[in-house]
Design a protein around this motif. Structure first.
Motif, PDB file in Angstrom:
ATOM      1  N   UNK A 215       3.058   5.923  10.092  1.00  0.00           N
ATOM      2  CA  UNK A 215       4.114   5.501   9.726  1.00  0.00           C
ATOM      3  C   UNK A 215       3.793   4.449   8.556  1.00  0.00           C
ATOM      4  N   UNK A 216       4.532   4.410   7.370  1.00  0.00           N
ATOM      5  CA  UNK A 216       4.341   3.493   6.506  1.00  0.00           C
ATOM      6  C   UNK A 216       5.249   2.171   6.280  1.00  0.00           C
ATOM      7  N   UNK A 217       5.097   1.259   6.586  1.00  0.00           N
ATOM      8  CA  UNK A 217       5.987   0.053   6.508  1.00  0.00           C
ATOM      9  C   UNK A 217       5.611  -0.821   5.311  1.00  0.00           C
ATOM     10  N   UNK A 218       6.741  -1.274   4.753  1.00  0.00           N
ATOM     11  CA  UNK A 218       6.746  -2.344   3.667  1.00  0.00           C
ATOM     12  C   UNK A 218       6.509  -3.646   3.871  1.00  0.00           C
ATOM     13  N   UNK A 219       7.063  -4.522   3.228  1.00  0.00           N
ATOM     14  CA  UNK A 219       7.015  -6.262   3.411  1.00  0.00           C
ATOM     15  C   UNK A 219       7.810  -6.453   4.680  1.00  0.00           C
TER      16      UNK A 219
END
Length: 475
Positions: A217-221
């Motif tokens: 899973x890629x999460x941002x800010x």
């Protein structure tokens, strides 16, 4: 200019004001822009659009609009105020100081302006002092740090931490943070040191695959929005041996739980160093931490040394992650030179330069933004630059990539796919700063390396206001 045009422009401005009141900043910008196209002699159109740009963190645009408003009306106080706020945001403190002085001169009874002026004067003095005493190679914050000698007294009511991170400690830490408690200073130091050592040894660009039976899973800010981070884990699953996570920078600043997020992400990194990944963002830097709350939060909740340790650990973080040789993940965006390749990132020695500076590959990786038009343009932020779809296409084709994944900007739906599908922005702080009506998002990637987008809403949190969010005077 016919009066009918001015009337039509004013009507568009009122629609912009309505969108602003609903915290829909992009729509408000569109209405103010249409108003300006109809009639470009009213300074309030530019000043109002400047305020929207501040909300969208397009500080370079905000400075330009406020400057135009001042050119149209040199006595327009709101424009000086907004230009000062925008320059403060991009750390142009001396320019901001001039405008705060201009506001106080015109409105000597304006308490907010006098307070901001005093803060700005103090900041400028501090910058000048630090520049005067600056040393080229400061000693490590970990030097002479004797963690073993720190005693955890019997009154500490949390799970104890030995020489290795445990899931039990993480579960207890999450509950402590939810209840407004802290972890012991010894454990704080242990966590930061362990992760600094782990990430220092990682390459500047970490390269990972997604094995069969697992997902990433890629999460941002996340920006200190701890309770929204927990919502991601609730909806999508907590990190595990079969569920890896990559957090793409800007863990801290603005929100009021930045230390809680930093400790939780670091604890997971220590527990599963090969299944939990952290890219550095532009807010994992000293200047931003001083301006946007993280330094103050560390000192308030722990102590000054905690911030210095975090600062050094931030400079050890990788700058990018390559997923399955198809997706290049970095916080900001692409480069000013078309010849820059993935090999240049692999060779970049990030350890010779703790802070990104005003130019170079590191600065560009942390600060740049996409633009819809071809080519490259000046940054809307006032820092870095912008890159068009042709730049993205050439970079992807040259390096055999399907797309770049970046963060760094609010997106109202939590994510956006641009540049013919080759540039993807993901932002994971819903209802950003408690004022923007945006969703958050994260991206799941399975062994087939297909992107699966998920949106989510903000969840309730204790009534503690974000540490640094600009006040919005009435339009």
């Amino acid at each position: 200019m016919p009066s009918s045009d001015a009337e039509a422009a004013t009507a568009l401005k009122l629609q912009g004001n309505k969108a602003f009141q609903q915290h829909d900043w992009p729509t408000a910008v569109d209405f103010y822009t249409k108003a300006i196209e109809k009639y470009d002699k009213d300074p309030s159109f530019f000043s109002n659009r400047a305020q929207c740009h501040i909300k969208l963190e397009a500080y370079g645009y905000a400075v330009a609009d406020a400057t135009k408003a001042i050119e149209l009306d040199p006595a327009y106080v709101k424009a000086y105020w907004r230009r000062a706020l925008a320059n403060t945001a991009i750390l142009n403190s001396r320019e901001a100081l001039k405008d705060f002085k201009a506001v106080v001169k015109r409105e000597p009874n304006n308490r907010d302006a006098k307070l901001k002026l005093a803060e700005c004067e103090k900041l400028v003095r501090r910058i000048e002092f630090e520049k005067a005493i600056e040393v080229s190679d400061p000693p490590s914050a970990f030097e002479d740090l004797d963690i073993d000698s720190i005693v955890v007294d019997d009154s500490y009511d949390g799970v104890r931490l030995g020489n290795e991170m445990t899931q039990e400690f993480i579960d207890d830490m999450i509950q402590r943070f939810k209840n407004g408690k802290k972890i012991h200073r010894k454990y704080a130091f242990q966590i930061i040191k362990a992760v600094r050592d782990i990430t220092y040894a990682e390459p500047t660009m970490v390269e990972v695959g997604v094995e069969k039976g697992t997902k990433l899973t890629v999460c941002g800010d996340t920006h200190g929005q701890f309770f929204d981070l927990l919502e991601i884990f609730r909806l999508n699953g907590f990190p595990s041996d079969t569920h890896a996570y990559l957090f793409n920078g800007d863990f801290v600043d603005r929100g009021s739980w930045s230390t809680e997020i930093a400790f939780l992400l670091y604890a997971y990194k220590w527990l599963r160093p090969n299944k939990f990944f952290l890219n550095r963002g532009n807010h994992e830097t000293d200047d931003m931490n001083r301006a946007y709350g993280f330094e103050g939060e560390c000192k308030a909740k722990y102590n000054e040394r905690t911030f210095k340790l975090f600062s050094e650990s931030f400079s050890a973080l990788p700058l990018a992650t390559l997923i399955g040789n198809k997706y290049f993940v970095l916080h900001g965006g692409l480069f000013s030179d078309d010849n820059t390749s993935l090999d240049d990132i692999r060779k970049l020695n990030r350890h010779t330069q703790r802070q990104p500076g005003q130019q170079g590959l590191m600065m560009e990786m942390l600060w740049t933004d996409p633009q819809p038009t071809p080519g490259r343009g000046p940054s809307k932020r006032g820092v870095g630059m912008q890159f068009g779809p042709d730049v993205t296409k050439r970079f992807c084709e040259k390096n055999g990539l399907e797309a770049i994944i970046r963060s760094h900007e609010v997106r109202m739906e939590g994510y956006e796919v641009e540049h013919d599908g080759r540039c993807i922005t993901v932002f994971s702080a819903p209802k950003y700063c408690d004022t923007t009506e945006n969703k958050g998002a994260y991206i799941n990637i399975g062994p087939e390396l297909k992107l699966e987008f998920h949106k989510f809403d903000a969840v309730p949190h204790p009534d503690i206001k974000p540490m640094v969010c600009f006040a919005s005077p009435r339009l």
